[in-house]
Design a protein around this motif. Structure first.
Motif, PDB file in Angstrom:
ATOM      1  N   LYS A 140      -3.218  27.612 -10.567  1.00 58.87           N
ATOM      2  CA  LYS A 140      -3.559  26.897 -11.788  1.00 58.87           C
ATOM      3  C   LYS A 140      -3.512  27.852 -12.974  1.00 58.87           C
ATOM      4  CE  LYS A 140      -6.488  23.131 -10.020  1.00 58.87           C
ATOM      5  NZ  LYS A 140      -5.605  22.080 -10.556  1.00 58.87           N
ATOM      6  N   ASP A 180      -3.792  23.737 -17.229  1.00 59.22           N
ATOM      7  CA  ASP A 180      -4.080  22.770 -16.166  1.00 59.22           C
ATOM      8  C   ASP A 180      -5.518  22.252 -16.236  1.00 59.22           C
ATOM      9  OD1 ASP A 180      -1.538  23.025 -15.139  1.00 59.22           O
ATOM     10  OD2 ASP A 180      -2.085  24.649 -13.782  1.00 59.22           O
ATOM     11  N   LYS A 190      -4.504  15.810 -13.060  1.00 57.66           N
ATOM     12  CA  LYS A 190      -3.876  16.482 -11.931  1.00 57.66           C
ATOM     13  C   LYS A 190      -2.405  16.121 -11.843  1.00 57.66           C
ATOM     14  CE  LYS A 190      -4.531  17.431  -7.024  1.00 57.66           C
ATOM     15  NZ  LYS A 190      -5.338  17.139  -5.820  1.00 57.66           N
ATOM     16  N   ASN A 240      -7.298  30.572  -7.086  1.00 54.90           N
ATOM     17  CA  ASN A 240      -6.172  29.839  -7.668  1.00 54.90           C
ATOM     18  C   ASN A 240      -5.383  30.657  -8.688  1.00 54.90           C
ATOM     19  OD1 ASN A 240      -7.935  29.938  -9.796  1.00 54.90           O
ATOM     20  ND2 ASN A 240      -8.296  27.722  -9.903  1.00 54.90           N
ATOM     21  N   LEU A 271      -6.151  31.742 -11.470  1.00 56.31           N
ATOM     22  CA  LEU A 271      -6.436  31.431 -12.860  1.00 56.31           C
ATOM     23  C   LEU A 271      -7.039  32.630 -13.594  1.00 56.31           C
ATOM     24  CD1 LEU A 271      -6.565  29.326 -15.109  1.00 56.31           C
ATOM     25  CD2 LEU A 271      -8.810  28.645 -14.234  1.00 56.31           C
TER      26      LEU A 271
END
Length: 425
Positions: A43, A47, A52, A357, A359
């Protein structure tokens, strides 16, 4: 003000900056999945603000070949006062699988000290990696403190614990024009050979502390008089031979590979307020992946050296920290603090994941700088100034692996906070 180019600013660490980091950390950690990296969906920051994605949309984002980023700049520093502006970065690659990413960056900043900073930078691999362009263009209406030559200007903590860095500051105003552009052609594998043009002009130079009548001289004035340079304006124009080796997997955010650049520049005395000289510039970067499963574990090394090999350069054109192409060198120290006929800079950085993720990730780094002053017989490595720091990185584009970066660095009697888009190196 920068792969990897983008805005950079520094200011004294303060509660608003700390709160900003804290809020970002809390919001991002609240998104952190607890699964292993193999089961996490990658992500980026955008995002978090949209619904989603479908699998088809996610695939198209990962496979896209370009990314355009615009970042507003708002900040402050003792050198600039309040500053604001923006930077735009375009990252792209060809459609072939082996094509590497290129980046083009334009930024403009205005400050309450009436400084105007315009930067245009390019790092382009064209024609399926056969042509390598590297450019650094600037126009500054500028003011900056100068501190003299050599890295011995800062004493050790034991020698003077009460030392204040600004006690050395000699404020100066000037206009600066820079046009550096090299073009290199692929010879074999990742090796390139080419040439470049380099134009530097310094005009309307004003030493604020200079008072010749009362024999109050500055380092810039004394140096310029000693080597016969006009104290109000001068120019350095030349041509260079350029070699590049670049095996990095991604110029924006490398996980593995080497980068090397050797540039030998010859500056003839074409006109008035110029002196002949030659300068050797060398730069090397090395990236070591530390995990096969998680590519965010990287140990990175960066070093560059700039050496006056013949003749003399005017004071403001001498090798100086923070004046590298990306303006990223010397984290922990103010731009222009260390200057000399020769300068060597080294930095190492460990980049690691924080969230599954991808991020948010982090970094710890350390660097050192050494510069010479031949007039005082201060040689390279006679005095070394270290710094270290920590940082957060927030993924803002998945395909190019572009991060928003927040770094806090500490040097001797010095500290600074930085905000960048793209890796420091």
């Amino acid at each position: 003000m920068k792969n990897k180019y983008s805005c950079i600013f520094s200011f004294n660490w303060n509660p608003p900056a700390l709160l900003f980091l804290l809020l970002i950390s809390i919001s991002l950690f609240s998104q952190t999945p607890k699964d292993s990296i193999e089961t996490c969906e990658v992500k980026s920051l955008p995002d978090l603000f949209k619904k989603k994605d479908s699998l088809l949309t996610i695939k198209s984002q990962i496979n896209k070949t370009s990314f355009f980023l615009v970042i507003p700049i708002i900040g402050s520093s003792p050198a600039t006062g309040f500053l604001y502006g923006g930077v735009a970065q375009y990252t792209f690659k060809g459609k072939n699988a082996k094509d590497k990413y290129s980046s083009f960056n334009v930024g403009a900043t205005y400050t309450t000290n009436e400084q105007l900073l315009v930067n245009i930078k390019n790092n382009l691999l064209l024609n399926h990696n056969k042509i390598y362009l590297s450019g650094d263009w600037r126009y500054y209406i500028f003011s900056q403190n100068n501190y003299g030559l050599g890295t011995d200007i800062i004493p050790s903590f034991k020698e003077d614990s009460d030392f204040v860095l600004e006690s050395l500051a000699e404020p100066m105003n000037y206009n600066y024009f820079k046009f550096h552009q090299t073009v290199s052609f692929n010879v074999v594998s990742d090796f390139y050979i080419g040439a470049g043009i380099h134009l530097d002009g310094y005009t309307d130079i004003f030493d604020k502390q200079l008072d010749v009548t009362n024999n109050l001289f500055t380092a810039h004035y004394e140096y310029s008089n000693h080597y016969g340079f006009n104290t109000f304006e001068y120019y350095v124009n030349g041509l260079s031979l350029n070699t590049v080796f670049d095996s990095r997997d991604n110029q924006v955010n490398a996980n593995n590979g080497w980068y090397g650049n050797i540039n030998y520049r010859i500056n003839p005395a074409f006109g008035k307020n110029q002196a002949s000289s030659s300068v050797l510039f060398t730069e090397f970067k090395y990236y070591i992946p530390l995990s096969e499963k998680n590519l965010q574990h990287v140990l990175a090394f960066w070093t560059y050296g700039q050496f006056l090999t013949h003749g003399n350069l005017p004071y403001l054109n001498l090798p100086s920290i923070g004046w590298d192409k990306t303006s990223r060198g010397g984290r922990g120290y103010t731009q222009g603090l260390f200057r000399g006929q020769d300068l060597v800079y080294m930095e190492t950085e460990y980049r690691f994941p924080i969230t599954c993720n991808q991020l948010i990730s982090g970094t710890v780094f350390a660097n050192f700088t050494t510069a010479s002053d031949k007039d005082r017989q201060v040689k390279l490595f006679n005095a070394i100034q270290p710094a270290f720091g920590i940082g957060l990185r927030i993924l803002i584009d998945k395909s190019t692996k572009t991060n928003l970066i927040l770094n806090q660095a500490w040097g001797k009697h010095s500290k600074a906070f930085y905000l960048n888009a793209g890796e420091t190196f």
